[in-house]
Write a protein that holds these residues in place. Structure first.
Motif, PDB file in Angstrom:
ATOM      1  N   GLY A 151      21.896   0.045  35.817  1.00 39.77           N
ATOM      2  CA  GLY A 151      21.885  -1.403  35.944  1.00 39.77           C
ATOM      3  C   GLY A 151      20.484  -1.863  36.333  1.00 39.77           C
ATOM      4  O   GLY A 151      19.582  -1.044  36.529  1.00 39.77           O
ATOM      5  N   PRO A 152      20.272  -3.171  36.461  1.00 42.14           N
ATOM      6  CA  PRO A 152      18.950  -3.672  36.831  1.00 42.14           C
ATOM      7  C   PRO A 152      18.523  -3.106  38.192  1.00 42.14           C
ATOM      8  O   PRO A 152      19.307  -3.107  39.140  1.00 42.14           O
ATOM      9  N   ILE A 153      17.295  -2.648  38.260  1.00 40.15           N
ATOM     10  CA  ILE A 153      16.800  -2.032  39.500  1.00 40.15           C
ATOM     11  C   ILE A 153      16.490  -3.112  40.524  1.00 40.15           C
ATOM     12  O   ILE A 153      15.713  -4.023  40.265  1.00 40.15           O
ATOM     13  N   ARG A 154      17.106  -2.982  41.710  1.00 38.46           N
ATOM     14  CA  ARG A 154      16.866  -3.896  42.827  1.00 38.46           C
ATOM     15  C   ARG A 154      16.381  -3.166  44.068  1.00 38.46           C
ATOM     16  O   ARG A 154      15.793  -3.754  44.953  1.00 38.46           O
ATOM     17  N   PHE A 155      16.700  -1.866  44.147  1.00 39.33           N
ATOM     18  CA  PHE A 155      16.397  -1.076  45.337  1.00 39.33           C
ATOM     19  C   PHE A 155      15.727   0.240  44.974  1.00 39.33           C
ATOM     20  O   PHE A 155      15.948   0.777  43.893  1.00 39.33           O
ATOM     21  N   LEU A 156      14.966   0.744  45.926  1.00 37.69           N
ATOM     22  CA  LEU A 156      14.455   2.115  45.878  1.00 37.69           C
ATOM     23  C   LEU A 156      14.734   2.679  47.266  1.00 37.69           C
ATOM     24  O   LEU A 156      14.316   2.101  48.268  1.00 37.69           O
ATOM     25  N   THR A 157      15.481   3.782  47.309  1.00 42.98           N
ATOM     26  CA  THR A 157      15.855   4.384  48.583  1.00 42.98           C
ATOM     27  C   THR A 157      15.178   5.733  48.730  1.00 42.98           C
ATOM     28  O   THR A 157      15.245   6.575  47.832  1.00 42.98           O
ATOM     29  N   ILE A 158      14.540   5.921  49.884  1.00 38.86           N
ATOM     30  CA  ILE A 158      13.828   7.160  50.185  1.00 38.86           C
ATOM     31  C   ILE A 158      14.725   8.067  51.016  1.00 38.86           C
ATOM     32  O   ILE A 158      15.339   7.619  51.992  1.00 38.86           O
ATOM     33  N   HIS A 159      14.767   9.327  50.610  1.00 42.85           N
ATOM     34  CA  HIS A 159      15.587  10.344  51.257  1.00 42.85           C
ATOM     35  C   HIS A 159      14.724  11.560  51.597  1.00 42.85           C
ATOM     36  O   HIS A 159      13.639  11.736  51.043  1.00 42.85           O
ATOM     37  N   CYS A 160      15.259  12.416  52.448  1.00 43.26           N
ATOM     38  CA  CYS A 160      14.697  13.749  52.646  1.00 43.26           C
ATOM     39  C   CYS A 160      15.753  14.751  52.209  1.00 43.26           C
ATOM     40  O   CYS A 160      16.947  14.443  52.196  1.00 43.26           O
ATOM     41  N   ALA A 161      15.326  15.952  51.866  1.00 45.73           N
ATOM     42  CA  ALA A 161      16.257  16.993  51.432  1.00 45.73           C
ATOM     43  C   ALA A 161      16.931  17.690  52.606  1.00 45.73           C
ATOM     44  O   ALA A 161      17.832  18.496  52.407  1.00 45.73           O
ATOM     45  N   ALA A 162      16.481  17.390  53.834  1.00 46.03           N
ATOM     46  CA  ALA A 162      16.988  18.051  55.045  1.00 46.03           C
ATOM     47  C   ALA A 162      16.787  19.559  54.973  1.00 46.03           C
ATOM     48  O   ALA A 162      17.625  20.332  55.392  1.00 46.03           O
ATOM     49  N   THR A 163      15.631  19.936  54.423  1.00 47.82           N
ATOM     50  CA  THR A 163      15.228  21.339  54.393  1.00 47.82           C
ATOM     51  C   THR A 163      14.168  21.545  55.472  1.00 47.82           C
ATOM     52  O   THR A 163      13.432  20.613  55.802  1.00 47.82           O
ATOM     53  N   PRO A 164      14.095  22.752  56.046  1.00 50.39           N
ATOM     54  CA  PRO A 164      13.157  22.990  57.147  1.00 50.39           C
ATOM     55  C   PRO A 164      11.694  22.794  56.757  1.00 50.39           C
ATOM     56  O   PRO A 164      11.287  23.103  55.631  1.00 50.39           O
ATOM     57  N   GLU A 165      10.954  22.297  57.711  1.00 52.90           N
ATOM     58  CA  GLU A 165       9.522  22.061  57.548  1.00 52.90           C
ATOM     59  C   GLU A 165       8.834  23.296  56.964  1.00 52.90           C
ATOM     60  O   GLU A 165       9.020  24.407  57.438  1.00 52.90           O
ATOM     61  N   GLY A 166       8.086  23.064  55.890  1.00 48.87           N
ATOM     62  CA  GLY A 166       7.313  24.129  55.272  1.00 48.87           C
ATOM     63  C   GLY A 166       8.061  24.966  54.251  1.00 48.87           C
ATOM     64  O   GLY A 166       7.456  25.727  53.518  1.00 48.87           O
ATOM     65  N   ARG A 167       9.379  24.830  54.179  1.00 52.67           N
ATOM     66  CA  ARG A 167      10.133  25.614  53.190  1.00 52.67           C
ATOM     67  C   ARG A 167       9.936  24.983  51.817  1.00 52.67           C
ATOM     68  O   ARG A 167      10.268  23.828  51.596  1.00 52.67           O
TER      69      ARG A 167
END
Length: 140
Positions: free
Chosen positions: A5-21
């Motif tokens: 559909g028409p883009i209204r949002f951009l959502t930022i996520h993390c993968a919840a993987t350990p730092e440096g992996r």
């Protein structure tokens, strides 16, 4: 797959993987396909800052429960410390790539709303483990 559909949002996520992996985008997509039956994110940003388009932004992802229509999902690899606690683990390359991706979408869609996953109503997660609004304000 259903259309975005028409883009209204951009959502930022993390993968919840350990730092440096170092987890490749293909692995993140495989995890999501196993869990949700489809690729969740439109983009995954790896530790080296490489941006991988994992789902065309014409198709709906599976990244914000009940709010995926018109919502582009971007995930960076990392987001927790070695003990699994939320932490902003973005590398400088990831931060630069994320900023460039957000700017590209904002140039296309001037009224785009950019949020962190945790900024959506009803979300009880720390994801993406940093304050997106404060981060965006730094560039303004």
């Amino acid at each position: 797959m259903p259309p975005l559909g028409p883009i209204r949002f951009l959502t930022i996520h993390c993968a919840a993987t350990p730092e440096g992996r170092d987890v490749p985008a293909e692995k993140i997509s495989a995890w999501d396909t196993a869990r949700f039956g489809q690729v969740s994110y439109h983009y995954v940003i790896e530790l080296d800052g490489s941006v991988h388009a994992t789902l065309p932004d014409t198709f709906k992802g599976a990244h914000v429960g009940g709010a995926n229509t018109g919502n582009v999902g971007v995930c960076y690899v990392g987001g927790v410390d070695k003990a699994g606690k939320p932490k902003d683990t973005r590398t400088p390359a990831q931060s630069a790539a994320l900023r460039k991706l957000v700017e590209t979408y904002r140039a296309r869609i001037p009224d785009l709303i950019v949020r962190g996953h945790r900024d959506w109503p009803g979300v009880a997660k720390a994801c993406p483990s940093f304050d997106v609004a404060a981060w965006l304000a730094q560039a303004a």
